[in-house]
Design a protein around this motif. Structure first.
Motif, PDB file in Angstrom:
ATOM      1  N   LYS A  18       4.453  12.659  36.934  1.00  0.00           N
ATOM      2  CA  LYS A  18       4.570  13.126  38.039  1.00  0.00           C
ATOM      3  C   LYS A  18       4.452  14.508  37.442  1.00  0.00           C
ATOM      4  CE  LYS A  18       4.169  10.215  41.548  1.00  0.00           C
ATOM      5  NZ  LYS A  18       6.007   9.651  42.857  1.00  0.00           N
ATOM      6  N   SER A  19       6.120  15.325  36.686  1.00  0.00           N
ATOM      7  CA  SER A  19       6.007  16.620  36.766  1.00  0.00           C
ATOM      8  C   SER A  19       5.235  17.427  35.941  1.00  0.00           C
ATOM      9  CB  SER A  19       7.649  16.848  36.272  1.00  0.00           C
ATOM     10  OG  SER A  19       7.424  16.444  35.044  1.00  0.00           O
ATOM     11  N   ILE A  38      -2.775   5.327  35.304  1.00  0.00           N
ATOM     12  CA  ILE A  38      -1.628   4.337  35.178  1.00  0.00           C
ATOM     13  C   ILE A  38      -0.312   4.676  36.335  1.00  0.00           C
ATOM     14  CG2 ILE A  38       0.047   3.586  33.813  1.00  0.00           C
ATOM     15  CD1 ILE A  38      -2.648   3.027  32.660  1.00  0.00           C
ATOM     16  N   ASP A  39      -0.581   5.839  36.993  1.00  0.00           N
ATOM     17  CA  ASP A  39       0.967   6.077  37.618  1.00  0.00           C
ATOM     18  C   ASP A  39      -0.028   5.411  39.008  1.00  0.00           C
ATOM     19  OD1 ASP A  39       2.576   7.145  36.513  1.00  0.00           O
ATOM     20  OD2 ASP A  39       1.961   9.339  37.146  1.00  0.00           O
ATOM     21  N   HIS A 278      -8.669   6.882  41.382  1.00  0.00           N
ATOM     22  CA  HIS A 278      -8.586   7.651  39.501  1.00  0.00           C
ATOM     23  C   HIS A 278     -10.132   7.169  38.989  1.00  0.00           C
ATOM     24  CE1 HIS A 278      -5.409  11.011  41.004  1.00  0.00           C
ATOM     25  NE2 HIS A 278      -5.490  10.611  41.485  1.00  0.00           N
ATOM     26  N   THR A 279      -9.234   5.035  39.035  1.00  0.00           N
ATOM     27  CA  THR A 279     -10.176   4.844  38.002  1.00  0.00           C
ATOM     28  C   THR A 279     -11.503   4.688  38.341  1.00  0.00           C
ATOM     29  OG1 THR A 279     -10.226   3.012  39.909  1.00  0.00           O
ATOM     30  CG2 THR A 279      -8.748   2.791  37.770  1.00  0.00           C
ATOM     31  N   VAL A 280     -12.184   5.354  39.175  1.00  0.00           N
ATOM     32  CA  VAL A 280     -13.810   5.866  39.161  1.00  0.00           C
ATOM     33  C   VAL A 280     -14.598   7.496  38.205  1.00  0.00           C
ATOM     34  CG1 VAL A 280     -14.016   4.082  40.976  1.00  0.00           C
ATOM     35  CG2 VAL A 280     -14.272   6.331  41.492  1.00  0.00           C
ATOM     36  N   ALA A 281     -12.965   8.205  38.551  1.00  0.00           N
ATOM     37  CA  ALA A 281     -13.474   9.937  38.200  1.00  0.00           C
ATOM     38  C   ALA A 281     -13.133   9.959  37.115  1.00  0.00           C
ATOM     39  CB  ALA A 281     -12.857  10.822  39.423  1.00  0.00           C
ATOM     40  N   ALA A 282     -12.267   8.840  36.431  1.00  0.00           N
ATOM     41  CA  ALA A 282     -11.910   9.225  35.264  1.00  0.00           C
ATOM     42  C   ALA A 282     -13.478   9.364  34.304  1.00  0.00           C
ATOM     43  CB  ALA A 282     -11.231   8.666  34.266  1.00  0.00           C
ATOM     44  N   LYS A 283     -13.154   9.771  33.134  1.00  0.00           N
ATOM     45  CA  LYS A 283     -14.737   9.831  31.964  1.00  0.00           C
ATOM     46  C   LYS A 283     -15.273   8.671  32.312  1.00  0.00           C
ATOM     47  CE  LYS A 283     -15.205  10.027  27.606  1.00  0.00           C
ATOM     48  NZ  LYS A 283     -14.686   9.639  25.523  1.00  0.00           N
TER      49      LYS A 283
END
Length: 389
Positions: A18-19, A38-39, A278-283
């Protein structure tokens, strides 16, 4: 070879991740990354009580002996399949779960605990999806696109040293699972296809409506977008920081339908929405398979119905009562199959039957696998509430 992380280890690394990723994300148009995926997966699977191991399984740079690598490149960079394996009894049969289009293995979060009591459950993100590697998608034909998924799954199987397992696939994952079983039947004990794509033909009744719709200006526009490989994920990326809100509205609307009354809790909804975003917005990678495998209307370009006579693996189809996938296609396929085949319908459920009615879905899976779980499987009757088609 695999890079492994236990559930506890994932937790201890989250603050570091996160950091490292939060501050740069404030300035991103699309606020996501592999670390975010993954998070988000870890947070969603925190709802699962069964211990598990998460690993990135190395599948190499392409199929052995093939001149076409996973990403059509001269690079020897290895690629990985994101995998979770749940604790189980030593003698439990192995159940491998494959997600559908626009999804990832975390969509089965409501099922892992119940199924892990009876199976050694392994769930994967297909190549180009979820937390797996996302090579550039440059396939140019239906055959190449099918090979992308089938061959990468076979390399994953080899790396995991698996054989004699039950293979479950949902939607497009069901299409991939069926195509894999046709090519490698020797590894599969039983095939479970959950609302699978690929069994409807353009010659059925649905296509008449589609033909009329294509003749309208709206249909022409949508057909053009389909053939141009415009995906829903591109819309999510295109609106940048407003994407998470769009996904939240979708998941809230979609997963409050067809329920048995066991609606997603506020926490489940929040974690699933975060994971989906996060899974649909990734590359873009695996999502670009769509126009090569299906024509507009989700009709397979190489229908599984045409291969039914070649089936070598006993098969169970599972559909929600309100599934938009047509179970009649499975009925037609069964007429041509020379292996045992059954079709089970689950009430109060749509296409995501495993989220909509998890208890009904679990009953259907256990019944499908009764010969691996019970000493006298023939005495087992179909669980109450389920319907045989």
């Amino acid at each position: 070879m695999a890079e492994e992380m236990t559930k506890a280890e994932l937790g201890s690394s989250s603050s570091t991740t996160k950091s490292r990723s939060l501050w740069p994300s404030l300035f991103r148009w699309i606020p996501t990354s592999t670390d975010h995926i993954i998070d988000a997966e870890k947070r969603l699977l925190s709802l699962v009580k069964t211990p598990y191991v998460q690993e990135q399984v190395n599948i190499g740079s392409g199929p052995p002996g093939s001149k076409v690598r996973w990403f059509r490149s001269a690079s020897n960079e290895p690629r990985f399949i994101n995998t979770v394996t749940f604790d189980s009894k030593d003698d439990s049969p192995t159940l491998v779960m494959v997600h559908g289009y626009g999804a990832s293995q975390g969509f089965f979060f409501r099922n892992f605990d119940a199924l892990a009591r009876r199976f050694r459950v392994i769930a994967i993100d297909q190549l180009g999806w979820g937390g797996s590697s996302r090579p550039d998608f440059t396939c140019k034909s239906t055959e190449e696109t099918e090979a992308w998924f089938i061959d990468s799954f076979e390399e994953w199987r080899k790396a995991k040293n698996l054989s004699n397992f039950i293979l479950l696939g949902h939607s497009v994952g069901g299409y991939v699972a069926a195509k894999y079983a046709l090519k490698h039947p020797e590894h599969i004990q039983h095939l479970i296809l959950v609302g699978p794509a690929g069994f409807s033909l353009e010659s059925d009744g649905k296509s008449e409506w589609l033909t009329r719709f294509r003749a309208t200006w709206k249909g022409a526009v949508l057909n053009h977008l389909w053939e141009s490989n415009f995906t829903p994920q591109k819309l999510v990326r295109g609106i940048g920081p407003w994407g998470p809100d769009l996904v939240r509205k979708y998941t809230s609307a979609r997963f409050s339908s067809y329920s048995t009354g066991d609606l997603l809790t506020e926490e489940e909804s929040k974690l699933l929405t975060d994971y989906v975003y996060h899974t649909v917005a990734a590359k873009a990678s695996g999502e670009l398979c769509l126009k090569y495998i299906f024509s507009f209307g989700a009709f397979a370009r190489l229908p599984l119905l045409h291969s039914a006579s070649e089936w070598k693996v006993p098969t169970t189809f599972i559909y929600g009562f309100e599934d938009w996938m047509n179970y009649q296609g499975a009925q037609e396929a069964r007429k041509q199959m020379k292996v045992p085949c059954e079709i089970i319908r689950v009430p109060q459920a749509g296409h995501f039957v495993f989220i909509d009615n998890p208890s009904g879905f679990h009953s259907a899976v256990l019944y499908a696998c009764r010969r691996f779980l019970l000493p006298d499987p023939d005495s087992q009757s179909l669980p109450e509430g389920l319907t045989s088609a």
